[in-house]
Design a protein around this motif. Structure first.
Motif, PDB file in Angstrom:
ATOM      1  N   TRP A 110      -8.195  -2.342   0.419  1.00 57.28           N
ATOM      2  CA  TRP A 110      -7.907  -1.998   1.812  1.00 57.28           C
ATOM      3  C   TRP A 110      -8.747  -0.806   2.266  1.00 57.28           C
ATOM      4  O   TRP A 110      -9.204  -0.751   3.398  1.00 57.28           O
ATOM      5  N   LEU A 111      -8.948   0.115   1.341  1.00 57.60           N
ATOM      6  CA  LEU A 111      -9.767   1.275   1.678  1.00 57.60           C
ATOM      7  C   LEU A 111     -11.169   0.819   2.102  1.00 57.60           C
ATOM      8  O   LEU A 111     -11.736   1.307   3.071  1.00 57.60           O
TER       9      LEU A 111
ATOM     10  N   ILE B 287       0.839  -1.201   0.000  1.00 57.69           N
ATOM     11  CA  ILE B 287       0.000   0.000   0.000  1.00 57.69           C
ATOM     12  C   ILE B 287       0.874   1.252   0.000  1.00 57.69           C
ATOM     13  O   ILE B 287       0.576   2.232  -0.677  1.00 57.69           O
TER      14      ILE B 287
ATOM     15  N   GLY C 170      -2.267  -1.293  -6.499  1.00 54.00           N
ATOM     16  CA  GLY C 170      -3.453  -0.509  -6.803  1.00 54.00           C
ATOM     17  C   GLY C 170      -4.720  -1.221  -6.383  1.00 54.00           C
ATOM     18  O   GLY C 170      -5.533  -0.686  -5.634  1.00 54.00           O
TER      19      GLY C 170
ATOM     20  N   ILE D 123     -11.922  -2.107   3.346  1.00 51.56           N
ATOM     21  CA  ILE D 123     -11.802  -2.767   4.649  1.00 51.56           C
ATOM     22  C   ILE D 123     -11.715  -1.732   5.771  1.00 51.56           C
ATOM     23  O   ILE D 123     -12.266  -1.906   6.849  1.00 51.56           O
ATOM     24  N   VAL D 124     -11.020  -0.645   5.490  1.00 52.09           N
ATOM     25  CA  VAL D 124     -10.878   0.401   6.503  1.00 52.09           C
ATOM     26  C   VAL D 124     -12.208   1.099   6.750  1.00 52.09           C
ATOM     27  O   VAL D 124     -12.598   1.366   7.887  1.00 52.09           O
ATOM     28  N   MET D 125     -12.924   1.374   5.675  1.00 50.16           N
ATOM     29  CA  MET D 125     -14.114   2.200   5.808  1.00 50.16           C
ATOM     30  C   MET D 125     -15.349   1.437   6.286  1.00 50.16           C
ATOM     31  O   MET D 125     -16.245   2.019   6.894  1.00 50.16           O
TER      32      MET D 125
ATOM     33  N   PRO E  11     -16.142  -0.816   8.743  1.00 44.30           N
ATOM     34  CA  PRO E  11     -16.568  -0.718  10.153  1.00 44.30           C
ATOM     35  C   PRO E  11     -16.981   0.696  10.543  1.00 44.30           C
ATOM     36  O   PRO E  11     -17.880   0.886  11.367  1.00 44.30           O
ATOM     37  N   ILE E  12     -16.334   1.688   9.919  1.00 40.62           N
ATOM     38  CA  ILE E  12     -16.664   3.071  10.266  1.00 40.62           C
ATOM     39  C   ILE E  12     -18.057   3.416   9.748  1.00 40.62           C
ATOM     40  O   ILE E  12     -18.881   3.995  10.464  1.00 40.62           O
TER      41      ILE E  12
ATOM     42  N   THR F 132     -16.451  -1.754  18.483  1.00 41.43           N
ATOM     43  CA  THR F 132     -17.056  -1.830  17.156  1.00 41.43           C
ATOM     44  C   THR F 132     -16.959  -3.245  16.589  1.00 41.43           C
ATOM     45  O   THR F 132     -17.957  -3.817  16.131  1.00 41.43           O
TER      46      THR F 132
ATOM     47  N   TRP G 184      -5.847  -3.897  11.017  1.00 37.34           N
ATOM     48  CA  TRP G 184      -6.771  -2.847  10.597  1.00 37.34           C
ATOM     49  C   TRP G 184      -6.344  -1.508  11.196  1.00 37.34           C
ATOM     50  O   TRP G 184      -6.346  -0.481  10.540  1.00 37.34           O
TER      51      TRP G 184
ATOM     52  N   TYR H  32      -7.005   6.486   4.868  1.00 31.46           N
ATOM     53  CA  TYR H  32      -6.214   5.429   5.507  1.00 31.46           C
ATOM     54  C   TYR H  32      -5.886   5.765   6.956  1.00 31.46           C
ATOM     55  O   TYR H  32      -5.662   4.893   7.769  1.00 31.46           O
TER      56      TYR H  32
ATOM     57  N   PRO I 100      -8.319   4.926  11.033  1.00 32.83           N
ATOM     58  CA  PRO I 100      -8.233   3.974  12.148  1.00 32.83           C
ATOM     59  C   PRO I 100      -7.286   4.414  13.258  1.00 32.83           C
ATOM     60  O   PRO I 100      -7.489   4.072  14.424  1.00 32.83           O
TER      61      PRO I 100
ATOM     62  N   MET J 240     -19.825  -5.900  15.657  1.00 34.77           N
ATOM     63  CA  MET J 240     -19.956  -6.267  14.251  1.00 34.77           C
ATOM     64  C   MET J 240     -19.822  -7.772  14.042  1.00 34.77           C
ATOM     65  O   MET J 240     -20.352  -8.322  13.087  1.00 34.77           O
TER      66      MET J 240
ATOM     67  N   PHE K 119      -5.019  -3.705  -4.343  1.00 34.66           N
ATOM     68  CA  PHE K 119      -5.066  -3.905  -2.915  1.00 34.66           C
ATOM     69  C   PHE K 119      -5.309  -2.603  -2.169  1.00 34.66           C
ATOM     70  O   PHE K 119      -6.003  -2.593  -1.153  1.00 34.66           O
ATOM     71  N   GLY K 120      -4.755  -1.515  -2.678  1.00 34.95           N
ATOM     72  CA  GLY K 120      -4.967  -0.220  -2.049  1.00 34.95           C
ATOM     73  C   GLY K 120      -6.446   0.116  -1.940  1.00 34.95           C
ATOM     74  O   GLY K 120      -6.917   0.572  -0.902  1.00 34.95           O
ATOM     75  N   TRP K 121      -7.182  -0.148  -3.003  1.00 31.83           N
ATOM     76  CA  TRP K 121      -8.616   0.161  -2.975  1.00 31.83           C
ATOM     77  C   TRP K 121      -9.372  -0.847  -2.136  1.00 31.83           C
ATOM     78  O   TRP K 121     -10.323  -0.493  -1.439  1.00 31.83           O
TER      79      TRP K 121
ATOM     80  N   PHE L 217       2.083   1.890  -3.360  1.00 33.13           N
ATOM     81  CA  PHE L 217       0.954   2.339  -4.173  1.00 33.13           C
ATOM     82  C   PHE L 217       0.630   3.812  -3.921  1.00 33.13           C
ATOM     83  O   PHE L 217       0.508   4.595  -4.860  1.00 33.13           O
TER      84      PHE L 217
END
Lengths: 307, 289
Positions: free
Chosen positions: B32-33, A103, B26, B35-37, B39-40, A135, A176, A121, A124, A139, B28-30, A106
């Motif tokens: 991961w985004l 990442i 690329g 995955i990050v977002m 739970p929020i 959370t 995460w 990013y 978290p 979940m 994976f970057g998206w 990237f």
């Protein structure tokens, strides 16, 4: 304790040589030094001292020689907690490092979403471990959680009730929370690699993959060491995350060292043996940091010297 | 803004060369985004659901009848008190921590040849390796002996101490970059070290000071172990601890828990929104070497 600075007027100052000047600014380091000694360094020595005592946390502290050490070292909970800690450390390193590099490379590249990604990013890292754990706990509810939400029945598991799954969840939540941080570190490092290196490689006909392994990876070597050190030493101190997410369970499947110490000290009121665990925690941390520094071969000029 | 244009990465122009074909990163970057977002997103939408609605609708569907009731019940449950406690602890620890770290960093850079100052600096660097858990029992003992147990000051004092090592490191690295000539000319003009500190080093170090302030504020605002061990009564509870007790209190009322998580997070997100650029550049500059 106050942190008031002494008066600013200094009439004795006709400094010429830098050594004399050193004397005149020495006092400026004093407030920080005193605070750090009082609540950092002296307690560290205090932990060592308390490990040779018996104390229930309220009553008198009695020096009892090696009694607490014997109790701590003969407790099967200690090797178990140590094993769990190393397991968490190794697995979370193994998951986080390649993904963070990927990442990081990237988002280091020039494209129009870099700014946006760096912002998102980072989120978290803003949340408290308590908030994150709560959370995920909600979940991952086997009945109302993500499994039914995404319509994937394989996700309908008792995530935190099964020892293996709970460990997996812990590694996932750690990743995460911290992959974003490490990928930002890698982003910074990758952007400092001279472009000329890639241009030369391209002229020599090296493909993207070869460029990555022959240029990018060696160039970010020190960053990998720094990031790994932060990961490894940091994973020794996971407390709130585990405390809130699994409380060490199910059973004692995720009871890592820091949690073991808390439970010994503040739940079972055995401050002596708990202090022994605290000392072990520091020793393991310092040993690992040293080991990683050797691996890096960087010597003393590293700015993360103390770690 | 256009749709996600991964094809753009393949265009081979000098400026874009590095981005050209990192399709693995690329993709994976998206991912991961996402995955990050996720739970929020989940925690925010859940906080607007009624409890009945939460149990019947798809967990990722937005609330059919959005409600603020969860927020209301969280706020009625002494949320304001916990919020103020966290504010007192954070401001009360960060401000003195940054001020004394800045003074120390200045001293360390200006007297780099003084052996005493050098050993003080290496003490601070050693401090980077001390985990809070390792000293929590002696700190508990000290706080009891000082008769400060169950006060906010009990959280503030160790928080200051633990903010010092990294703050000094980052600030000293920054002050070192100030050209020596500037210090010399200040001295020629008859400025004291104290005057030089405030009128020269302070303005020039401001970006690093902002970084360090935000970083410490984050760590202290989110602190859990110190409040857990050093306080006891609900009156002294800070937000992370309050979250934890809300969780027990609200039980299976997940929307109420979601609202409490969201509420505790809002202040820190606002702070981040203000100082984002500084924090990111400060962190990457501080660690990426």
């Amino acid at each position: 304790m106050t942190t008031l600075a002494p008066p600013a007027v200094r009439v004795d100052q006709v400094p010429t040589a830098s050594r004399e000047r050193g004397g005149s600014v020495l006092w400026m380091t004093m407030p920080a030094l005193l605070m750090f000694l009082a609540f950092g360094l002296i307690p560290l020595l205090g932990a060592l001292g308390l490990s040779f005592t018996t104390w229930d946390g309220i009553g008198d502290i009695r020096p009892t020689g090696l009694t607490s050490w014997k109790a701590a070292l003969s407790d099967p909970g200690l090797p178990h907690a140590l094993g769990i800690t190393f397991q968490i450390m190794f697995l979370s390193w193994l998951v986080q490092t390649p993904l963070s590099i990927l990442i990081g490379v990237f988002i280091a590249a020039r494209h129009r979403y870099r700014g946006l990604l760096a912002v998102l990013y980072f989120i978290p890292l803003l949340l408290s471990s308590a908030a994150i754990s709560i959370t995920y706990k909600a979940m991952l509810d086997p009945n109302f959680g993500i499994g039914s939400g995404l319509g994937i029945s394989a996700l309908n598991q008792d995530w935190l009730g099964d020892p293996t799954l709970a460990m997996g969840v812990l590694i996932f939540v750690v990743s995460w929370q911290f992959i974003p941080f490490h990928s930002l570190i890698y982003q910074g490092a990758v952007r400092q690699i001279p472009i000329a290196l890639y241009e030369a490689a391209q002229i020599d006909g090296a493909g993207r993959l070869r460029q990555f392994f022959l240029i990018t990876l060696p160039q970010i070597k020190y960053t990998i060491i720094t990031s790994s050190t932060l990961m490894v030493v940091g994973s020794l101190t996971f407390f709130d995350l585990i405390y809130v997410l699994t409380a060490g369970g199910p059973g004692d499947a995720t009871r890592a060292l820091a949690l073991e110490m808390y439970q010994k000290g503040f739940m079972a009121n055995l401050m002596g043996p708990a202090s022994c665990i605290a000392v072990i925690l520091v020793l393991v941390g310092v040993a690992l940091a040293q080991l990683l520094r050797r691996l890096g071969g960087r010597g003393d000029e590293s700015q993360m010297e103390g770690m | 803004m256009a749709t996600i244009d991964t094809g753009a990465h393949r265009r081979i122009t000098p400026a874009r060369r590095k981005a050209r074909s990192n399709w693995l990163g690329g993709t994976f970057g998206w991912v991961w985004l996402l995955i990050v977002m996720l739970p929020i997103y989940w925690i925010v939408i859940t906080s607007f659901k009624t409890q009945a609605n939460y149990f019947v609708t798809n967990t990722f569907a937005p609330p059919s009848t959005p409600t603020l009731d969860n927020y209301r019940s969280v706020i009625e449950n002494d949320f304001v008190r916990y919020f103020l406690n966290s504010m007192v602890v954070t401001v009360g620890a960060v401000v003195p921590a940054v001020v004394i770290s800045f003074m120390a960093a200045y001293g360390i850079v200006r007297a780099a040849r003084d052996r005493r100052v050098r050993s003080i600096n290496s003490l601070f660097l050693t401090g980077l390796a001390i985990p809070l858990q390792a000293v929590i029992i002696p700190v508990y003992l000290i706080i009891i002996r000082l008769e400060m147990y169950d006060t906010l000051l009990a959280i503030i004092l160790p928080s200051i101490a633990f903010a010092i090592p990294l703050s000094v490191l980052v600030l000293a690295n920054f002050i070192r970059d100030v050209p020596r000539e500037l210090f010399e000319s200040m001295r020629m003009d008859g400025a004291t070290e104290w005057g030089t500190l405030w009128r020269l080093a302070f303005p020039l170090t401001r970006p690093a000071l902002v970084t360090v302030t935000i970083y410490n504020a984050l760590a202290i605002w989110n602190g859990f172990l110190l409040p857990l061990v050093l306080t006891q009564s609900p009156e002294q509870r800070t937000m992370p601890l309050a979250l934890w007790t809300f969780q027990g209190q609200f039980g299976i009322n997940v929307p109420a828990i979601a609202a409490s998580v969201t509420l505790t997070t809002i202040p820190i997100v606002l702070l981040y929104a203000v100082g984002r650029r500084q924090l990111l550049s400060g962190l990457t500059a501080g660690f990426g070497k």
